[in-house]
Design a protein around this motif. Structure first.
Motif, short mmCIF file in Angstrom:
data_model
loop_
_atom_site.label_atom_id
_atom_site.label_comp_id
_atom_site.label_asym_id
_atom_site.label_seq_id
_atom_site.Cartn_x
_atom_site.Cartn_y
_atom_site.Cartn_z
N ALA A 197 27.78 77.87 34.70
CA ALA A 197 26.50 77.63 35.36
C ALA A 197 26.52 77.21 36.74
CB ALA A 197 25.92 76.24 34.74
N LYS A 234 24.40 76.41 39.14
CA LYS A 234 23.56 75.73 40.22
C LYS A 234 24.07 74.67 41.19
CE LYS A 234 22.58 72.12 36.81
NZ LYS A 234 22.87 72.57 35.36
N ASN A 245 19.65 78.17 37.47
CA ASN A 245 18.32 77.64 36.84
C ASN A 245 17.33 77.68 37.61
OD1 ASN A 245 20.82 75.76 35.85
ND2 ASN A 245 19.23 74.89 34.81
N ILE A 270 18.81 80.32 33.31
CA ILE A 270 19.02 79.25 32.16
C ILE A 270 17.98 77.99 32.70
CG2 ILE A 270 20.99 79.65 31.34
CD1 ILE A 270 22.20 77.47 33.19
N MET A 284 18.94 79.49 22.33
CA MET A 284 19.66 78.64 23.26
C MET A 284 18.85 77.19 23.06
SD MET A 284 19.20 76.85 26.36
CE MET A 284 18.75 77.51 27.99
N ILE A 323 19.92 72.93 24.95
CA ILE A 323 20.66 71.82 25.49
C ILE A 323 20.72 70.53 24.45
CG2 ILE A 323 20.89 70.02 27.38
CD1 ILE A 323 18.53 72.29 28.82
N MET A 372 28.08 72.39 26.72
CA MET A 372 28.28 72.45 27.96
C MET A 372 29.67 71.84 28.25
SD MET A 372 24.22 71.67 29.00
CE MET A 372 24.65 70.26 29.74
N SER A 373 29.74 71.24 29.56
CA SER A 373 31.01 70.74 29.66
C SER A 373 31.70 69.84 28.83
CB SER A 373 31.04 70.21 31.40
OG SER A 373 30.97 71.00 32.13
N ARG A 416 27.98 77.27 28.05
CA ARG A 416 27.74 77.23 29.39
C ARG A 416 28.33 75.95 30.32
NH1 ARG A 416 22.98 76.69 26.45
NH2 ARG A 416 22.80 74.48 27.21
N VAL A 417 29.14 76.26 31.23
CA VAL A 417 29.88 75.32 31.70
C VAL A 417 29.66 75.16 33.23
CG1 VAL A 417 32.24 74.44 31.87
CG2 VAL A 417 31.41 75.35 30.10
N GLY A 418 29.39 74.12 33.87
CA GLY A 418 29.31 73.62 35.30
C GLY A 418 30.37 72.87 35.89
N THR A 419 29.81 71.69 35.67
CA THR A 419 30.72 70.74 36.22
C THR A 419 32.20 70.78 35.89
OG1 THR A 419 28.98 69.26 35.53
CG2 THR A 419 30.64 68.05 36.31
N ARG A 479 27.94 67.74 40.46
CA ARG A 479 26.77 67.88 41.43
C ARG A 479 26.20 66.69 42.08
NH1 ARG A 479 26.29 71.25 36.95
NH2 ARG A 479 25.21 69.53 35.77
N TRP A 487 15.99 70.00 35.16
CA TRP A 487 15.43 70.03 33.64
C TRP A 487 13.93 69.38 33.59
CZ3 TRP A 487 20.33 68.21 31.00
CH2 TRP A 487 21.31 69.18 31.09
C1 LIG Z 1 23.75 72.76 34.37
C2 LIG Z 1 23.63 73.40 33.05
C3 LIG Z 1 24.65 73.59 32.23
C4 LIG Z 1 26.02 73.22 32.45
O1 LIG Z 1 26.26 71.74 32.35
P1 LIG Z 1 27.45 70.93 32.89
O2 LIG Z 1 27.41 69.80 32.08
O3 LIG Z 1 27.60 70.89 34.23
O4 LIG Z 1 28.73 71.76 32.42
C5 LIG Z 1 24.39 74.16 31.04
N1 LIG Z 1 23.17 74.65 30.73
C6 LIG Z 1 22.12 74.47 31.36
C7 LIG Z 1 20.55 74.74 31.21
C8 LIG Z 1 22.24 73.84 32.73
O5 LIG Z 1 21.30 73.52 33.54
#
Ligand SMILES: *Cc1c(COP(=O)(O)O)cnc(C)c1O
Length: 246
Positions: free
Chosen positions: A35, A37, A58, A80, A163, A165, A206-207, A222-225, A231, A239
């Motif tokens: 992810a 963003k 996003n 996403i 999908m 969250i 996610m993370s 789905r991994v970002g942080t 961020r 969201w």
């Molecule tokens: C930002 C985001 C993620 C990743 O989240 P982290 O906690 O940063 O890993 C996954 N899915 C969606 C829809 C997001 O917006």
């Protein structure tokens, strides 16, 4: 910077591997989606150049801003975030191959029309609101099967799965309950045997909760942080957007 990102990716891989082992699953059955963003292209490039080629934005604006920089490096791009119908043409223009956040019929119909005009098809996942939180997008679980059935009539949309969250909570069992809802829905929809519907993907985790998601059957995490660091914007910026003033 590069070392940090590569180190973080190795840690994530290890977490995925362990979670798969613990739940008797094959590591190859879980895809890592990054992810991206708020992450600038030079950082994203590091992941792409090291074999992590599935990324997602996003916001259409960010997709657009980074497009030229990333275009030359092979990768796959998903979407996403909350998608407004007036941005559909951009999604196609910037080569998104899968919209994971399809959550309403009106949006499906408009994407379908655009795809028809361009003689293309697109993969989609149906986003389900499993946490019952007002601030998150997604169809209610009890309407998800019906929505899937209706969307399946649009020949250009290839429904690949679901999908969600998960709930933000330190209580693992509450988070797990969200993932179980998605998994059960998947099984229900499979039993319905709807033509033009494939239900093999479960995009969840996610993370903070990817282990739980993998235990419950996630095929895409789905991994970002955990890869790129914290961020500056709160996730609500991504969201809630569009929901209150829509
Ligand atoms: C930002 C985001 C993620 C990743 O989240 P982290 O906690 O940063 O890993 C996954 N899915 C969606 C829809 C997001 O917006």
């Amino acid at each position: 910077m590069k070392e940090d990102i590569l180190h973080n990716l190795a840690v994530i891989n290890e977490r995925i591997k362990k979670a798969c082992e613990q739940s008797g699953r094959n590591t190859d059955d879980v895809k890592l989606l990054l992810a991206t963003k708020t992450v600038p292209p030079d950082r994203i490039k590091i992941t792409l150049e090291n074999g992590y080629t599935l990324i997602a934005e996003n916001k259409v604006q960010e997709l657009k801003e980074k497009y030229e920089d990333l275009k030359g490096i092979p990768h796959e791009s998903h979407f996403i975030g909350h998608l407004q119908t007036n941005k559909i043409k951009d999604i196609l223009k910037y080569d998104v191959t899968c919209v994971q956040s399809l959550d309403r019929l009106e949006l499906a119909e408009k994407i379908h029309q655009r795809l028809l005009a361009e003689n293309r098809t697109m993969d989609v996942l149906i986003q389900v609101n499993t946490s019952n939180e007002e601030s998150k997008f997604g169809v209610n679980p009890d309407q998800a099967t019906e929505l899937t059935r209706k969307i399946s009539n649009y020949s250009t949309l290839k429904i690949k799965g679901l999908m969600t969250i998960g709930l933000f909570s330190a209580e693992t069992e509450k988070v797990r309950a969200c993932f179980k809802i998605l998994r059960n829905l998947q099984q229900d929809i499979i039993r319905e045997n709807i033509p033009n519907v494939e239900m093999k993907e479960l995009s969840m985790g996610m993370s903070g909760d990817l282990e739980t998601a993998i235990e419950e059957g996630a095929t895409i995490v789905r991994v970002g942080t955990a890869v790129f660091g914290a961020r500056i914007y709160p996730d609500s910026y991504y969201w809630d957007e569009g929901k209150t003033n829509k």
